[in-house]
Design an enzyme around this catalytic site. Structure first.
Site, mmCIF file in Angstrom:
data_model
loop_
_atom_site.group_PDB
_atom_site.id
_atom_site.type_symbol
_atom_site.label_atom_id
_atom_site.label_comp_id
_atom_site.label_asym_id
_atom_site.label_seq_id
_atom_site.Cartn_x
_atom_site.Cartn_y
_atom_site.Cartn_z
ATOM 1 C CD GLU A 100 3.910 -6.212 -12.218
ATOM 2 O OE1 GLU A 100 2.356 -6.782 -10.936
ATOM 3 O OE2 GLU A 100 4.131 -5.330 -12.594
ATOM 4 C CG HIS A 197 -11.310 4.509 3.279
ATOM 5 N ND1 HIS A 197 -10.666 4.551 4.380
ATOM 6 C CD2 HIS A 197 -13.003 4.916 3.578
ATOM 7 C CE1 HIS A 197 -11.682 5.643 4.802
ATOM 8 N NE2 HIS A 197 -12.628 5.731 4.848
#
Ligand code: ADP
Length: 202
Positions: A100, A197
């Site tokens: 992260e 999308h």
């Protein structure tokens, strides 16, 4: 078992949420442990403390890690405050893994370069793009400077195609471009989406 590189180097693993970045970091770190290398893993702390923790994948595997609030805490943990890593004074691990990384601070960039120059194999995992599909902070700098980059894809929750983007939903609706990062009282979630999308409301 030595890496094909003669000295230290930088490996970066990127992709959207759910693409298996943590899984891949855990896989590489586990292999280094099996090879009896000295390994240290870090991740950003969600709270205000520096503490023992773990890097866990969505599928449930984990390795122990130290949770830090920023790059300075990683440096302090590895060297003792103020020590030059490259001076050889510090007894550095063979491998440093960080998960992260997009949530740490830009001081991470010079730190990981210094570690690689000092002979450490540095393995980083993080998001390449934010929820708007814009490059995430200092990630482009890390990608440009890495010896290896692995770009992973997730599965689009709408169509099943490879997903390269993280869809932010607030109360089930696509987030707006300038929505604040924390919305009080709203239910926030993320889904992996493909280019077609992925929706950002203006
Ligand atoms: P990352 O660190 O990139 O967020 P993780 O390694 O934590 O990813 O989790 C990856 C795992 O998430 C996959 O192996 C799979 O089990 C699960 N998963 C859940 N949703 C999806 C999705 N839409 N596409 C791919 N994997 C998904």
């Amino acid at each position: 078992l030595k890496s094909p590189y003669h000295g230290g180097h930088l490996e970066v693993i990127v992709g959207p949420m759910f693409s298996g970045k943590s899984e891949e970091l855990i896989r590489r770190v586990t292999r280094s442990v099996i090879a009896r290398q000295n390994v240290q893993v870090f991740k950003p702390a969600l709270d205000d403390r520096y503490h023992d923790s773990a890097v866990a994948s969505h599928a449930g595997r984990s390795v122990s890690a130290v949770a830090v609030r920023g790059a300075a805490e990683i440096r302090a943990h590895l060297s003792g405050e103020g020590t030059l890593l490259s001076a050889g004074a510090a007894d550095l691990p063979d491998v440093v893994g960080i998960d992260e990384v997009q949530f740490l601070d830009p001081a991470l960039v010079p730190l990981v370069l210094e570690l690689a120059d000092a002979g450490v194999r540095v393995i980083l995992a993080g998001l390449d793009l934010d929820f708007r599909a814009e490059p995430f902070g200092f990630m482009p700098e890390l990608l440009a400077r890495a010896e290896t980059v692995e770009k992973l894809t997730a599965i689009c929750t709408v169509c099943g195609a490879p997903a390269t983007r993280s869809q932010r939903l607030i109360g089930g609706q696509p987030a707006r471009f300038d929505d604040p990062v924390v919305l009080v009282g709203a239910q926030e979630s993320y889904e992996a989406r493909c280019r077609v999308h992925h929706v950002v409301r203006p």
